[in-house]
Scaffold this active site. Sequence first.
Site, mmCIF file in Angstrom:
data_model
loop_
_atom_site.group_PDB
_atom_site.id
_atom_site.type_symbol
_atom_site.label_atom_id
_atom_site.label_comp_id
_atom_site.label_asym_id
_atom_site.label_seq_id
_atom_site.Cartn_x
_atom_site.Cartn_y
_atom_site.Cartn_z
ATOM 1 N N GLY A 297 0.838 -1.191 0.000
ATOM 2 C CA GLY A 297 0.000 0.000 0.000
ATOM 3 C C GLY A 297 0.868 1.233 0.000
ATOM 4 O O GLY A 297 2.038 1.165 0.379
ATOM 5 N N CYS B 279 5.311 -6.100 1.705
ATOM 6 C CA CYS B 279 5.600 -4.663 1.658
ATOM 7 C C CYS B 279 4.902 -3.906 2.794
ATOM 8 O O CYS B 279 5.277 -4.091 3.939
ATOM 9 C CB CYS B 279 5.247 -4.111 0.272
ATOM 10 S SG CYS B 279 5.991 -2.520 -0.028
ATOM 11 N N TYR B 280 3.880 -3.126 2.506
ATOM 12 C CA TYR B 280 3.166 -2.436 3.592
ATOM 13 C C TYR B 280 2.644 -3.455 4.614
ATOM 14 O O TYR B 280 2.709 -3.230 5.824
ATOM 15 C CB TYR B 280 2.001 -1.633 2.988
ATOM 16 C CG TYR B 280 1.160 -0.861 3.983
ATOM 17 C CD1 TYR B 280 1.444 0.457 4.303
ATOM 18 C CD2 TYR B 280 0.048 -1.458 4.581
ATOM 19 C CE1 TYR B 280 0.656 1.166 5.213
ATOM 20 C CE2 TYR B 280 -0.749 -0.763 5.485
ATOM 21 C CZ TYR B 280 -0.434 0.554 5.790
ATOM 22 O OH TYR B 280 -1.219 1.246 6.679
ATOM 23 N N HIS C 33 8.220 -7.827 -3.391
ATOM 24 C CA HIS C 33 6.950 -8.272 -3.978
ATOM 25 C C HIS C 33 7.101 -9.614 -4.700
ATOM 26 O O HIS C 33 7.558 -9.648 -5.839
ATOM 27 C CB HIS C 33 6.450 -7.221 -4.980
ATOM 28 C CG HIS C 33 5.990 -5.972 -4.320
ATOM 29 N ND1 HIS C 33 4.702 -5.801 -3.878
ATOM 30 C CD2 HIS C 33 6.651 -4.836 -3.996
ATOM 31 C CE1 HIS C 33 4.580 -4.610 -3.320
ATOM 32 N NE2 HIS C 33 5.752 -4.000 -3.373
ATOM 33 N N GLU D 147 4.809 -11.332 -5.963
ATOM 34 C CA GLU D 147 3.791 -11.446 -7.019
ATOM 35 C C GLU D 147 4.243 -10.839 -8.344
ATOM 36 O O GLU D 147 3.643 -11.091 -9.384
ATOM 37 C CB GLU D 147 2.479 -10.782 -6.554
ATOM 38 C CG GLU D 147 2.472 -9.256 -6.443
ATOM 39 C CD GLU D 147 3.073 -8.707 -5.147
ATOM 40 O OE1 GLU D 147 3.787 -9.459 -4.456
ATOM 41 O OE2 GLU D 147 2.852 -7.530 -4.831
ATOM 42 N N ASP E 168 -16.929 -11.478 -21.975
ATOM 43 C CA ASP E 168 -17.535 -11.657 -20.650
ATOM 44 C C ASP E 168 -19.011 -12.030 -20.751
ATOM 45 O O ASP E 168 -19.453 -13.038 -20.199
ATOM 46 C CB ASP E 168 -17.401 -10.382 -19.804
ATOM 47 C CG ASP E 168 -15.961 -9.968 -19.598
ATOM 48 O OD1 ASP E 168 -15.081 -10.818 -19.811
ATOM 49 O OD2 ASP E 168 -15.722 -8.805 -19.236
ATOM 50 N N LYS F 162 -10.232 -11.503 -15.724
ATOM 51 C CA LYS F 162 -10.358 -11.602 -17.174
ATOM 52 C C LYS F 162 -9.596 -12.803 -17.754
ATOM 53 O O LYS F 162 -10.121 -13.515 -18.609
ATOM 54 C CB LYS F 162 -9.819 -10.314 -17.806
ATOM 55 C CG LYS F 162 -10.148 -10.168 -19.265
ATOM 56 C CD LYS F 162 -11.469 -9.471 -19.422
ATOM 57 C CE LYS F 162 -11.855 -9.287 -20.877
ATOM 58 N NZ LYS F 162 -13.144 -8.582 -20.954
#
Length: 519
Positions: free
Chosen positions: A55, A86-87, A173, A175, A231, A375
Site C-alpha cells: 500500500g 511490503c506495507y 513483492h 507477485e 464476458d 479476465k
Amino acid sequence: MSIDKVAVIDFGSQYTHLIARRIRELRVYSEVVPYNVNIEEIEKIRPKALILSGGPRSVYEKSSPKIKKEILDWAIKENIPILGICYGHQLIVHMLGGKVERGEEGEYGISILKVLREDIIFHGAATEQKVWMSHKDQVVELPPEFIVLASTQYTPIAAYKSNEKQIYGLQFHPEVKHTKYGMKILRNFLYKVCKCKPTWKLSDFIERKIREIRKIVGNGNVIMAASGGVDSTTAAYIISKAVGERLHLVYVNTGLMRENEDEEVMETFRKLGFKNVHYINAKDIFLERLKGVVDPEKKRQIIAKTFIEIFENKAKELEKKYGRIEFLGQGTIYPDRIESGQASPVADRIKSHHNVVLPKGMKLRLIEPIADLYKDEVRRLALEMGLPRNLVKRHPFPGPGLAIRIIGEVTEDKLRILRKADKIVEEEMKRSGWYWKVWQAFPVLLSIKTVGVMGDQRAYEYAIALRVVYSEDGMTADFVKIPWKLLEKIASRIVNEVERVNRVLYDVTNKPPATIEFE
Ligand code: XMP
C-alpha cells in the site's frame, strides 16, 4: 468438496489483485477484501491464510489503513498463517510491537536478496536472488520471537518470520514477475506453510455454476443483454447450459459499435446455439440523444439510461409472450465489481461502467456466473468451454462503445471516420501479430483539427490518437512500445484511407495516471 480459500487484505497497492491472481494461478482460490473488513466477514470466508497487501501509505501515520486487531488476534489464535507483503510486512511488525521507520533512501526496482537462514518459505530458491522492491519505509526492529530470514544491501530486515506463530513478512513483492523466485515463495507459503491443496479448477467451476444456476432459476426465465464481448458471451453460455431456451438474449445495436460488429455478433450467437436472441436496432435513438453532448460522464449516463429503457421495454414485451421474467443475467467480472466501487472503500469511482447497473424498478434477481473471475480466467474458461478463439482473444471493448472514443460531440460523420480508422488499426495489428500480444489497441478521434498539407494543398482536418496498452486486468496499464515501422504503417494508412484525418498521434502514458479509454 470444499475449496481452500485465501483472503488478500487490500491496503491500496496497485499489486493487490496481482497477488490474488497469482494465488489462483497456483490453483488456490483467493478473494480480495478491504482493509477495514469485519471479523464476521472473514470468518464467513473461512480462509486458510491471510495475506496483507502492499500500500502507498506509512504504517506509523495515524490515519493509514490498518487491519482490525481482532482479526490478527483471531488468525493467530486459530493458527491461520499470515503473510505480509511490503506495507503488510511493515504493518504486522507495527501492530505486534516492533518498529518501522522511514529509510534513508528508498529502494525501488530490482535488488539482490540474501537468504540468511534456511526456511521452508525459501525452499527451492537460490540463496542470492533478484527481488522487486518498492518502498521507502522499513522495519527496523522486530517484535519478540520474530527472526530475520533475509536482507538486501539497503534493507537488513527484508524477510522475517515468527518463531512461535505462523507469520511471515516480505519487504519485496513475490507477485511481481521481476522477483525471480516469487512464485516459488508463494507456492511454499500456500502449500507448505498453509497446507493448502490445489483445489481451484475452472472446469469444476463451470459444473458447479451450472448446478447453482439451475437450483436458483428452477423453471424461471432469465433475460440478459449480450454485447458479443467475451464476458457477457461466456456468462450467457454458462446460463444457457443451465436453463436452455429459458435464457432470452437481447442485443441492442446502439450504432456505437465497430464496423460490421452487429452482424458478426449475431453470427457468433447463432453458432453457439443460443435459442432466443432478440435483435433491436436502436441506432437513431442513441444518436439523437447524444446530439450536442460533450461531457464524458453525461454521454455515459445517456447511453446507460437509453440502453436500460430499451431493455426494459423489451423485457415487458417478452413477459407477455413467455410469462414472468424474474432473473437478469450479467457478465460482470471481478474487476468490474472493484472498479465500480462495490468491493473496496479505497477505490474511487473513476468512470460509471453501465454494465453493473441493475435497471431501476425491475425487481430482478441477478445471475452473475463469472463475477468472481479475473479476465484471464474468463478467457481460459471460455476456451475450455469451446467458445470461438476469435471471440476469446478479442480485445475488450467498452459498453458505451465508440462514443467514449470520440472526444466531444458524437455524430454519424465522426463515427464513420473512427470506424474506418479502427478497422485499419485492427487489420495492421493482426497482420503483424501484435494484436495478440497486447491488451487493447484502438484509435481515438480527438475532434480537434490541425493544419496539414495534402496533395500540395493546405488541409485543416481531424487528428487521431492511437492507444496501445499492455495490461493484465485493465486496472493498471503500460503503453506499448510497438515498432516504429508498424506505427508508421498504421499512421500512413489512416491518413491516406480515412477522409478528414491528416494527423496521427501516439499515446505514451501509462495507467495510472491516464486511464485506458480517453473518456
Ligand atoms: P479505463 O478507461 O477505466 O478502462 O482505464 C479500463 C478497462 O475497462 C474498459 N472500459 C469499459 N468496459 N464498460 C465496459 O464494459 C465501460 O463503460 C467501460 N469503460 C472502460 C476499457 O476498455 C479498459 O479495458
